[in-house]
Design an enzyme around this catalytic site. Structure first.
Site, PDB file in Angstrom:
ATOM      1  N   GLN A  80     -10.696   3.264 -10.249  1.00  0.00           N
ATOM      2  CA  GLN A  80      -9.425   3.998 -10.237  1.00  0.00           C
ATOM      3  C   GLN A  80      -9.468   5.240 -11.124  1.00  0.00           C
ATOM      4  O   GLN A  80      -8.632   6.111 -11.006  1.00  0.00           O
ATOM      5  CB  GLN A  80      -8.274   3.082 -10.649  1.00  0.00           C
ATOM      6  CG  GLN A  80      -8.312   2.627 -12.097  1.00  0.00           C
ATOM      7  CD  GLN A  80      -7.210   1.620 -12.418  1.00  0.00           C
ATOM      8  OE1 GLN A  80      -7.344   0.437 -12.160  1.00  0.00           O
ATOM      9  NE2 GLN A  80      -6.106   2.109 -12.984  1.00  0.00           N
ATOM     10  N   CYS A 134      -3.848   0.980 -10.422  1.00  0.00           N
ATOM     11  CA  CYS A 134      -4.442  -0.302 -10.072  1.00  0.00           C
ATOM     12  C   CYS A 134      -3.671  -0.943  -8.924  1.00  0.00           C
ATOM     13  O   CYS A 134      -4.244  -1.631  -8.088  1.00  0.00           O
ATOM     14  CB  CYS A 134      -4.428  -1.226 -11.283  1.00  0.00           C
ATOM     15  SG  CYS A 134      -2.760  -1.509 -11.923  1.00  0.00           S
ATOM     16  N   HIS A 186      -1.582  -4.962 -15.689  1.00  0.00           N
ATOM     17  CA  HIS A 186      -2.671  -4.530 -14.819  1.00  0.00           C
ATOM     18  C   HIS A 186      -2.714  -5.396 -13.568  1.00  0.00           C
ATOM     19  O   HIS A 186      -2.453  -6.593 -13.632  1.00  0.00           O
ATOM     20  CB  HIS A 186      -3.986  -4.640 -15.613  1.00  0.00           C
ATOM     21  CG  HIS A 186      -5.174  -4.102 -14.900  1.00  0.00           C
ATOM     22  ND1 HIS A 186      -5.183  -2.881 -14.265  1.00  0.00           N
ATOM     23  CD2 HIS A 186      -6.427  -4.615 -14.714  1.00  0.00           C
ATOM     24  CE1 HIS A 186      -6.382  -2.676 -13.729  1.00  0.00           C
ATOM     25  NE2 HIS A 186      -7.145  -3.716 -13.987  1.00  0.00           N
ATOM     26  N   ASN A 223     -11.987  -6.175 -10.041  1.00  0.00           N
ATOM     27  CA  ASN A 223     -11.273  -5.160 -10.795  1.00  0.00           C
ATOM     28  C   ASN A 223     -11.505  -3.788 -10.156  1.00  0.00           C
ATOM     29  O   ASN A 223     -12.301  -3.667  -9.217  1.00  0.00           O
ATOM     30  CB  ASN A 223     -11.741  -5.196 -12.256  1.00  0.00           C
ATOM     31  CG  ASN A 223     -10.698  -4.639 -13.213  1.00  0.00           C
ATOM     32  OD1 ASN A 223      -9.755  -3.963 -12.812  1.00  0.00           O
ATOM     33  ND2 ASN A 223     -10.875  -4.901 -14.495  1.00  0.00           N
TER      34      ASN A 223
END
Ligand SMILES: *[C@@H]1O[C@H](CO)[C@@H](O)[C@H](O)[C@H]1NC(C)=O
Ligand SMILES: *[C@@H]1O[C@H](CO)[C@@H](O)[C@H](O)[C@H]1NC(C)=O
Length: 380
Positions: free
Chosen positions: A150, A156, A288, A309
């Site tokens: 990102q 995110c 997150h 992630n």
């Protein structure tokens, strides 16, 4: 022009394959004095090609020292299930980090409704849920694309949405497509580079659909005006679902059916994670969003979630983290608090027979500089 493009493409691939930096190794000796610390810092800076002017360097050095000591002390502890490392974020304070690399939001009304519903219905017992496999990993079933990055943009929420839709689409159709985060960032109205709402972004995909990354301008890490080409085909989903509030059993049940967007609280140790089964410290102030793509148990009997992630493939275990599972209602770092997922026809039925028939897309490249790994999907 075409020639130029081809050259740039080639360069990107070369840089990407030359060095895939993991964390920078160090020992007690490196922490002994200011001088040795400074050498370590310079070694780390060149590994991650972080360039700064001198004033910033001095300030960052203070944070770097603090993080290096924290990592060293942590890794000496006995009986931990994971390790920390001097990764690409090692010169950042938590405040700097969360403002740039996270970005999860959830409505106060959504929280209140979920809590109220959970108060009325007791936590579902594992045995009351569908019978689900003891371990599951959607990466082995062609439902997860390459890890992306990102970069310093708190979106995110767009990455986790795209991952969840890619998964649902792959499971329903057998086709694993790399979809466009930039389009979700530009067009969904679900957030910006300071944060956003995965559930609203999934709702956008249900209404408007998203296109493949190759059919939309490459990811920039900056929100721009929406540039959707109406002639490009889109992937749509049929709606957005929410995992029952604060139940690891319910999350496990849903993850066995499809990759799920989840909120977590990313703490200092979360950010500096290197590998193993992450076990905190972290609280449940969700900041997150990540993608839960599976779960399992280590040979030592530690249960974990597998989380994709969006911090590039050089972070953690190839861009993934295993997070301790079975710690209580809310889950570690609040992972079981707010899960959302796209409905897609064909997903709600049991999918475990679709083993390896899907075609996994070729892995995309990764490179070393802090913000550039694995973001070249659309530019080559
Ligand atoms: C680590 O685990 C061992 C074996 O279970 C135990 O004897 C020891 O006390 C533990 N150490 C710490 C610091 O908890
Ligand atoms: C939760 O953890 C984050 C990250 O470590 C920290 O910034 C925040 O202040 C903590 N929140 C609470 C309520 O303790």
């Amino acid at each position: 022009m075409e020639m130029m493009k081809a050259l740039v493409g080639l360069l990107v691939v070369l840089v990407a394959t030359m060095a895939m930096a993991q964390d920078v190794p160090f020992s007690d000796k490196d922490l002994e004095s200011e001088d040795s610390m400074w050498s370590l810092y310079e070694r780390w800076r060149s590994a991650y090609t972080v360039s700064l002017d001198l004033a910033d360097k001095g300030k960052k050095f203070e944070t770097f020292k603090k993080n290096a000591r924290y990592i060293n002390d942590f890794n000496k502890k006995e009986n931990t299930t994971y390790e920390l490392g001097l990764n690409k974020f090692a010169d950042m304070t938590m405040e700097e980090f969360t403002s740039m690399y996270t970005g999860f939001k959830v409505d106060a009304a959504t929280i209140a409704a979920a809590e109220a519903a959970a108060a009325l219905a007791p936590e579902p017992e594992e045995e009351l849920l569908d019978v689900v496999p003891a371990s599951w990993d959607w990466r082995q079933h062609g439902a997860v694309t390459a890890v992306r990055n990102q970069r310093p943009c708190g979106c995110c929420w767009a990455f986790t949405t795209v991952g969840a839709v890619e998964g649902a689409h792959a499971i329903a159709t057998g086709q694993l497509l790399t979809l466009s985060e930039q389009q979700v960032l530009d067009c969904s109205g679900a957030g910006d580079c300071i944060g956003g709402y995965p559930d609203r972004a999934i709702d956008f995909v249900a209404k408007q659909g998203i296109t493949q990354a190759v059919n939309y301008p490459a990811y920039l890490g900056i929100q721009q005006t929406c540039r959707t080409n109406p002639n490009n085909p889109v992937v749509k989903v049929d709606g957005v679902g929410t995992v029952p509030y604060s139940s690891e059993a319910a999350l496990k049940n849903r993850v066995s059916k499809q990759p799920v967007s989840v909120g977590v609280s990313a703490s200092e140790s979360y950010v500096l994670y290197k590998g193993g089964v992450y076990a905190g410290p972290c609280n449940t102030s969700l900041n997150h969003a990540v993608l839960a793509v599976g779960y399992g148990t280590t040979a030592e009997g530690v249960d974990y979630w597998i989380v994709k992630n969006s911090w590039g493939a050089s972070w953690g275990e190839g861009g993934y983290m295993r997070m301790k599972r079975g710690v209580g209602k809310e889950g570690l770092c609040g992972i079981a608090m707010f899960g959302s997922y796209p409905f897609k026809r064909g997903v709600s039925v049991s999918t475990h027979t679709h083993s390896s028939s899907f075609q996994e897309e070729a892995d995309t490249s990764t490179s070393t500089s802090r913000d550039d790994d694995a973001t070249t999907v659309a530019s080559i």
